[in-house]
Design a protein around this motif. Structure first.
Motif, PDB file in Angstrom:
ATOM      1  N   TYR A 174     -82.794 -67.336  26.493  1.00  0.00           N
ATOM      2  CA  TYR A 174     -81.792 -68.375  26.451  1.00  0.00           C
ATOM      3  C   TYR A 174     -80.532 -67.907  27.179  1.00  0.00           C
ATOM      4  CZ  TYR A 174     -84.722 -70.530  22.811  1.00  0.00           C
ATOM      5  OH  TYR A 174     -85.754 -71.102  22.108  1.00  0.00           O
ATOM      6  N   GLU A 175     -79.542 -68.778  27.266  1.00  0.00           N
ATOM      7  CA  GLU A 175     -78.304 -68.474  27.983  1.00  0.00           C
ATOM      8  C   GLU A 175     -77.171 -68.215  26.989  1.00  0.00           C
ATOM      9  OE1 GLU A 175     -76.514 -67.789  31.588  1.00  0.00           O
ATOM     10  OE2 GLU A 175     -78.300 -69.064  31.648  1.00  0.00           O
ATOM     11  N   TYR A 176     -76.429 -67.136  27.212  1.00  0.00           N
ATOM     12  CA  TYR A 176     -75.225 -66.845  26.427  1.00  0.00           C
ATOM     13  C   TYR A 176     -74.015 -67.269  27.247  1.00  0.00           C
ATOM     14  CZ  TYR A 176     -71.426 -64.024  24.420  1.00  0.00           C
ATOM     15  OH  TYR A 176     -70.234 -63.599  23.880  1.00  0.00           O
ATOM     16  N   ILE A 177     -73.075 -67.986  26.622  1.00  0.00           N
ATOM     17  CA  ILE A 177     -71.885 -68.444  27.332  1.00  0.00           C
ATOM     18  C   ILE A 177     -70.634 -67.871  26.680  1.00  0.00           C
ATOM     19  CG2 ILE A 177     -70.651 -70.417  28.268  1.00  0.00           C
ATOM     20  CD1 ILE A 177     -73.036 -72.161  27.618  1.00  0.00           C
ATOM     21  N   ASP A 178     -69.872 -67.103  27.444  1.00  0.00           N
ATOM     22  CA  ASP A 178     -68.571 -66.639  26.973  1.00  0.00           C
ATOM     23  C   ASP A 178     -67.579 -67.767  27.234  1.00  0.00           C
ATOM     24  OD1 ASP A 178     -66.215 -65.456  26.301  1.00  0.00           O
ATOM     25  OD2 ASP A 178     -66.426 -63.729  27.632  1.00  0.00           O
ATOM     26  N   VAL A 179     -67.257 -68.520  26.194  1.00  0.00           N
ATOM     27  CA  VAL A 179     -66.418 -69.718  26.343  1.00  0.00           C
ATOM     28  C   VAL A 179     -64.938 -69.439  26.114  1.00  0.00           C
ATOM     29  CG1 VAL A 179     -68.289 -71.262  25.671  1.00  0.00           C
ATOM     30  CG2 VAL A 179     -66.790 -70.317  23.905  1.00  0.00           C
ATOM     31  N   ASN A 180     -64.561 -68.173  25.953  1.00  0.00           N
ATOM     32  CA  ASN A 180     -63.222 -67.838  25.461  1.00  0.00           C
ATOM     33  C   ASN A 180     -62.171 -67.560  26.533  1.00  0.00           C
ATOM     34  OD1 ASN A 180     -64.111 -68.078  22.804  1.00  0.00           O
ATOM     35  ND2 ASN A 180     -64.770 -65.943  22.717  1.00  0.00           N
ATOM     36  N   LYS A 181     -62.548 -67.584  27.796  1.00  0.00           N
ATOM     37  CA  LYS A 181     -61.584 -67.309  28.861  1.00  0.00           C
ATOM     38  C   LYS A 181     -60.441 -68.332  28.824  1.00  0.00           C
ATOM     39  CE  LYS A 181     -61.144 -66.757  33.874  1.00  0.00           C
ATOM     40  NZ  LYS A 181     -61.849 -66.826  35.185  1.00  0.00           N
ATOM     41  N   GLY A 182     -59.216 -67.838  28.713  1.00  0.00           N
ATOM     42  CA  GLY A 182     -58.052 -68.705  28.682  1.00  0.00           C
ATOM     43  C   GLY A 182     -57.565 -69.054  27.287  1.00  0.00           C
ATOM     44  N   LEU A 183     -58.324 -68.657  26.252  1.00  0.00           N
ATOM     45  CA  LEU A 183     -57.942 -68.977  24.871  1.00  0.00           C
ATOM     46  C   LEU A 183     -57.068 -67.917  24.223  1.00  0.00           C
ATOM     47  CD1 LEU A 183     -61.261 -70.323  23.249  1.00  0.00           C
ATOM     48  CD2 LEU A 183     -59.277 -71.657  24.027  1.00  0.00           C
ATOM     49  N   THR A 184     -57.104 -66.694  24.747  1.00  0.00           N
ATOM     50  CA  THR A 184     -56.519 -65.559  24.024  1.00  0.00           C
ATOM     51  C   THR A 184     -55.199 -65.065  24.595  1.00  0.00           C
ATOM     52  OG1 THR A 184     -57.866 -64.037  25.343  1.00  0.00           O
ATOM     53  CG2 THR A 184     -58.771 -64.758  23.242  1.00  0.00           C
ATOM     54  N   ASP A 185     -54.444 -64.392  23.724  1.00  0.00           N
ATOM     55  CA  ASP A 185     -53.199 -63.751  24.146  1.00  0.00           C
ATOM     56  C   ASP A 185     -53.474 -62.299  24.522  1.00  0.00           C
ATOM     57  OD1 ASP A 185     -53.481 -62.348  21.755  1.00  0.00           O
ATOM     58  OD2 ASP A 185     -51.949 -63.513  20.692  1.00  0.00           O
ATOM     59  N   GLU A 186     -52.426 -61.516  24.702  1.00  0.00           N
ATOM     60  CA  GLU A 186     -52.592 -60.127  25.140  1.00  0.00           C
ATOM     61  C   GLU A 186     -53.256 -59.242  24.089  1.00  0.00           C
ATOM     62  OE1 GLU A 186     -48.644 -60.709  23.176  1.00  0.00           O
ATOM     63  OE2 GLU A 186     -49.780 -61.722  24.769  1.00  0.00           O
ATOM     64  N   THR A 187     -53.323 -59.697  22.832  1.00  0.00           N
ATOM     65  CA  THR A 187     -53.963 -58.911  21.770  1.00  0.00           C
ATOM     66  C   THR A 187     -55.436 -59.301  21.575  1.00  0.00           C
ATOM     67  OG1 THR A 187     -53.435 -60.429  19.937  1.00  0.00           O
ATOM     68  CG2 THR A 187     -51.742 -58.833  20.586  1.00  0.00           C
ATOM     69  N   GLU A 211     -64.221 -76.512  29.966  1.00  0.00           N
ATOM     70  CA  GLU A 211     -64.239 -76.076  31.365  1.00  0.00           C
ATOM     71  C   GLU A 211     -65.062 -74.805  31.537  1.00  0.00           C
ATOM     72  OE1 GLU A 211     -63.242 -77.736  33.993  1.00  0.00           O
ATOM     73  OE2 GLU A 211     -62.608 -79.363  32.655  1.00  0.00           O
ATOM     74  N   ASN A 212     -65.058 -73.944  30.516  1.00  0.00           N
ATOM     75  CA  ASN A 212     -65.827 -72.700  30.586  1.00  0.00           C
ATOM     76  C   ASN A 212     -67.327 -72.921  30.475  1.00  0.00           C
ATOM     77  OD1 ASN A 212     -63.518 -71.108  30.868  1.00  0.00           O
ATOM     78  ND2 ASN A 212     -63.296 -70.797  28.657  1.00  0.00           N
ATOM     79  N   MET A 213     -67.733 -74.086  29.946  1.00  0.00           N
ATOM     80  CA  MET A 213     -69.163 -74.349  29.766  1.00  0.00           C
ATOM     81  C   MET A 213     -69.625 -75.575  30.534  1.00  0.00           C
ATOM     82  SD  MET A 213     -68.833 -75.627  25.788  1.00  0.00           S
ATOM     83  CE  MET A 213     -70.579 -75.874  25.535  1.00  0.00           C
ATOM     84  N   LYS A 214     -68.734 -76.179  31.295  1.00  0.00           N
ATOM     85  CA  LYS A 214     -69.024 -77.450  31.966  1.00  0.00           C
ATOM     86  C   LYS A 214     -70.245 -77.375  32.874  1.00  0.00           C
ATOM     87  CE  LYS A 214     -66.781 -81.015  34.804  1.00  0.00           C
ATOM     88  NZ  LYS A 214     -65.494 -81.414  35.432  1.00  0.00           N
ATOM     89  N   LYS A 215     -70.373 -76.290  33.620  1.00  0.00           N
ATOM     90  CA  LYS A 215     -71.484 -76.194  34.568  1.00  0.00           C
ATOM     91  C   LYS A 215     -72.835 -76.220  33.875  1.00  0.00           C
ATOM     92  CE  LYS A 215     -71.788 -71.122  35.024  1.00  0.00           C
ATOM     93  NZ  LYS A 215     -71.790 -70.013  35.999  1.00  0.00           N
ATOM     94  N   TYR A 216     -72.882 -75.703  32.627  1.00  0.00           N
ATOM     95  CA  TYR A 216     -74.135 -75.706  31.883  1.00  0.00           C
ATOM     96  C   TYR A 216     -74.459 -77.100  31.354  1.00  0.00           C
ATOM     97  CZ  TYR A 216     -73.227 -70.703  31.992  1.00  0.00           C
ATOM     98  OH  TYR A 216     -72.960 -69.422  32.423  1.00  0.00           O
TER      99      TYR A 216
END
Length: 219
Positions: A174-187, A211-216
């Motif tokens: 199956y496919e794993y999607i890291d959907v968290n890009k742009g959600l987090t602060d420096e910590t 937007e992080n998963m749109k292509k899928y």
């Protein structure tokens, strides 16, 4: 009072399951399915899709408060009845908030979910979403007890849990999607402006996830 609230919460979950059972009688088979717990239930996927003029049928079968064992008892209503062509899964965040839950237990339970899907829906494309970050500071300001403790525990387990989910995706093809890009602060925590209560997120956070998963979704 605590027992009353617990019973009321269970009743709400049971009612959602019955609502899905009835809704599933009318679904168009072979479409896109979002399923999981509250972080999936609160995903405004259809509104985002409509705003972007995306012509896709997307069903959401998330149930707030659900753990992976609870999903295992509701696979028909949350997954199989819809016979989806694609499934996006976000389940296990409530498990990670429990002190008595281990990563090994989560993996065993999650593998059972995926085994069921693999056997019943062998042609379905399955996408496992990364667990979202949390914001401990926002959680500490909530009125419900141990909110910051739950957020801290989830934050401490997040990296290993996501690695485990990624490995499960590879195990089943199956496919794993890291959907968290742009959600987090420096910590590495959820940006404060996106966090409702330290755990759940506002709709504009989900726009980033989308937007992080749109292509899928579109492929």
């Amino acid at each position: 009072m605590e027992e009353f609230m617990k019973n009321m919460f269970q009743r709400q979950k049971d009612e959602k399951l019955e609502r899905y059972r009835r809704l599933n009688r009318q679904v168009v088979k072979g479409q896109i399915l979002f399923t999981g717990s509250s972080l999936m239930e609160q995903f405004p996927i259809n509104e985002i899709a409509m705003t972007q003029s995306i012509d896709k049928i997307i069903y959401n079968r998330g149930i707030g408060g659900y753990t992976i064992p609870e999903m295992l008892g509701a696979m028909d209503e949350q997954i199989f009845d819809l016979e989806p062509g694609k499934i996006f899964i976000n389940i296990g965040t409530n498990d990670l908030s429990r002190e008595d839950e281990t990563l090994e237990m989560l993996i065993v339970d999650y593998r059972s979910v995926l085994s069921g899907i693999s056997k019943r829906l062998p042609e379905t494309r399955v996408y496992l979403m990364a667990y979202y970050p949390v914001n401990i500071s926002v959680a500490s300001k909530q009125p419900w007890p141990d909110a910051d403790k739950a957020a801290r525990l989830r934050f401490e387990r997040l990296e290993k849990a996501n690695s485990a989910v990624k490995e499960l995706a590879e195990e089943f093809g199956y496919e794993y999607i890291d959907v968290n890009k742009g959600l987090t602060d420096e910590t590495g925590q959820t940006r404060e402006e996106f966090s409702v209560d330290g755990i759940h997120m506002w709709p504009d956070a989900y726009e980033i996830v989308f937007e992080n998963m749109k292509k899928y979704i579109m492929e």
